[in-house]
Design an enzyme around this catalytic site. Sequence first.
Site, short mmCIF file in Angstrom:
data_model
loop_
_atom_site.label_atom_id
_atom_site.label_comp_id
_atom_site.label_asym_id
_atom_site.label_seq_id
_atom_site.Cartn_x
_atom_site.Cartn_y
_atom_site.Cartn_z
N HIS A 275 0.66 -1.37 0.10
CA HIS A 275 -0.06 -0.27 0.19
C HIS A 275 1.15 1.34 0.38
O HIS A 275 0.88 2.14 -0.83
CB HIS A 275 -0.84 0.28 1.16
CG HIS A 275 -1.88 -0.62 1.20
ND1 HIS A 275 -3.00 -1.35 -0.08
CD2 HIS A 275 -2.39 -2.01 2.38
CE1 HIS A 275 -3.39 -2.51 0.53
NE2 HIS A 275 -3.22 -2.94 1.92
N ASP A 326 -5.08 -8.77 -3.14
CA ASP A 326 -5.49 -7.72 -1.90
C ASP A 326 -6.65 -8.41 -1.40
O ASP A 326 -6.43 -10.23 -1.40
CB ASP A 326 -5.69 -6.71 -1.86
CG ASP A 326 -5.63 -5.96 0.46
OD1 ASP A 326 -5.85 -6.99 0.98
OD2 ASP A 326 -5.18 -4.91 0.29
#
Length: 464
Positions: A275, A326
Site C-alpha cells: 500500500h 489483496d
Amino acid sequence: MKPRSLFAEHALLPTGWARDVLLSWNDQGLITGVKAQATCPEGVTRATGPVVPGMPNLHSHAFQRAFGGLTEYRGAAQDSFWSWRSLMYGFAAAITPEQLEAIATGLYVEMLEAGYTSVCEFHYVHHDPEGRPYADDANLSMCLLRAAARAGMGLTLLPVLYQTSGFGGTPPSVGQRRFIRSTDNMLALLQKLKPLCEAQGARLGLAPHSLRAVPPDSLREALAGLHALDVTAPVHIHIAEQTAEVDACLAWSGQRPVQWLLEHAPVDARWCLVHATHMSAEESTRAARTGAVAGLCPSTEANLGDGIFDAPTWLQANGRWGVGSDSHACVNAAEELMLLEYSQRLATRQRNVLASAAQPSVATSMTLQAVAGGAQASARPVAGLAVGQQADMVVLDAQHPLLRDLPTPEAMLSAHVFASHRQSALQQVWVAGRVQVQSGHHVLHDAALSGLVAARRQLLENTP
C-alpha cells in the site's frame, strides 16, 4: 527431453516489443532461449496473438474472496477500513482448513484465468477458531500450498507475524486470536515450511503484518531469524495504508510509519511495502531509493476508501512497484493496471501518467514495470520473457472484437487493458511452460469454482 518452444509474431520482452520471437524452455519451465527475428521451425506451436509476460500478484489474502460483495452497505455513520475489518474478522473466525483450501483453489483458478501466473500469499489465519494451534502447526499453510499446486499457480508463501492490536503493544482482540504467534513460534514454522516450499517450487518469506501488530523488538528478532534461514527471503509489510494508522504511529513514536520503518529496519530490495499510500514526499523518495517494491492494490484500496498512491513522486526516485488483488474485490490483472492509471489521472488531471520515455504506450509501460516489481517482491524468477526466467506467458486473443485488425501489438495490449472486459481478450495462460488456461478457461474451472461456492455458502450459514 528436447526444449519446448513457442513462436510469437509479437512478444513483449523486458526491453520492449519484438517481432518473430522464438521462445524455448527446459523441463523445469525455465526459459533457455529468446530469439527475435526468427523463423518458426517446423512443428513448433505458433501463438495466435501477441505474447506478454504473466503478471505476478504480489499481495493476496485468499480467504477474503469468500466475502466479496458482502460489505457493500453502510453499517455505520461513516464506513471505513476499520468498519470493514470487523466484518472480515467474522469470516476469519469461522473458516475451516477445508474451506480455506477450497476458497484458495477457486481463487487461484480465477487468478490464472485473469492473467496472473504467480501469487504472494500474505497468510495470517494460523490457528483454530479458539486460537489454539492445530496438531500440525503448518496445517493452514499446507492448505495454501496444496491449492496452488492443484491450480498450477506459482506461489510465494508469506506467513504473517501478528502479536498486538495497536502501537505500543496493545493486547490483541478476540477477533485476532487466530492470527497470533510468538516470534520463536513463527521462526519454527518457517523452519518447517522451507523444505516443503522448496519441494513444490514455491518461495518462502515473512510478513510482519504491520508496525501496529509487531512490536520493535519482535520485528528485529524475526528479521534476524528469517535472514539466518535465508538471506534472500522476501519481507512484506502493510504500511501507511490508512490516515488513522499514520496518526496513531505519530502519537506513538513521533514519526510517520514509513519514516519509522526506514530508520529502524534494514529496508532494501528484499522488502515489499504494501500500500504505502500515505507517505510524505520525503518518505516516498527515501523508500524508493532503498530498492524496495511498492505493493499497490488499486481495486482494494478504492474499495476500502484508502486513498491514492503518489506515483509521480515515487517514480521520480526510480521507485519499483507491482500490483496485487489483496481482498479480491476484483480478481483481474489488467483491471488493477487500469485502475492504477485512472487513479493517477484523477489525482493529477493528466492522461497516460504511468507511461515512460522508453515506453510511451501506457499499457506496455505499466505491464513491464508491474512484472518486474512483482517478480522482485515474489523473489522468484518470473521477471518476464528472458533467459533464466520462468516461462510464464499470456497470449492475447488477436480475434477479439476490440483487438482485431489493430495495427500494432501495443495497440492490442492497450485495448485489452483499457477497452475490453480485461479478461475476455485472454486466449492462453502458460505457467512454467505449461498451458493452464485455454480459450480463457482453466481445466479445473467448474470443479474449483463449485468448491469455492460451497465453502462460501457454509461460511455464510455459520457467520453472524
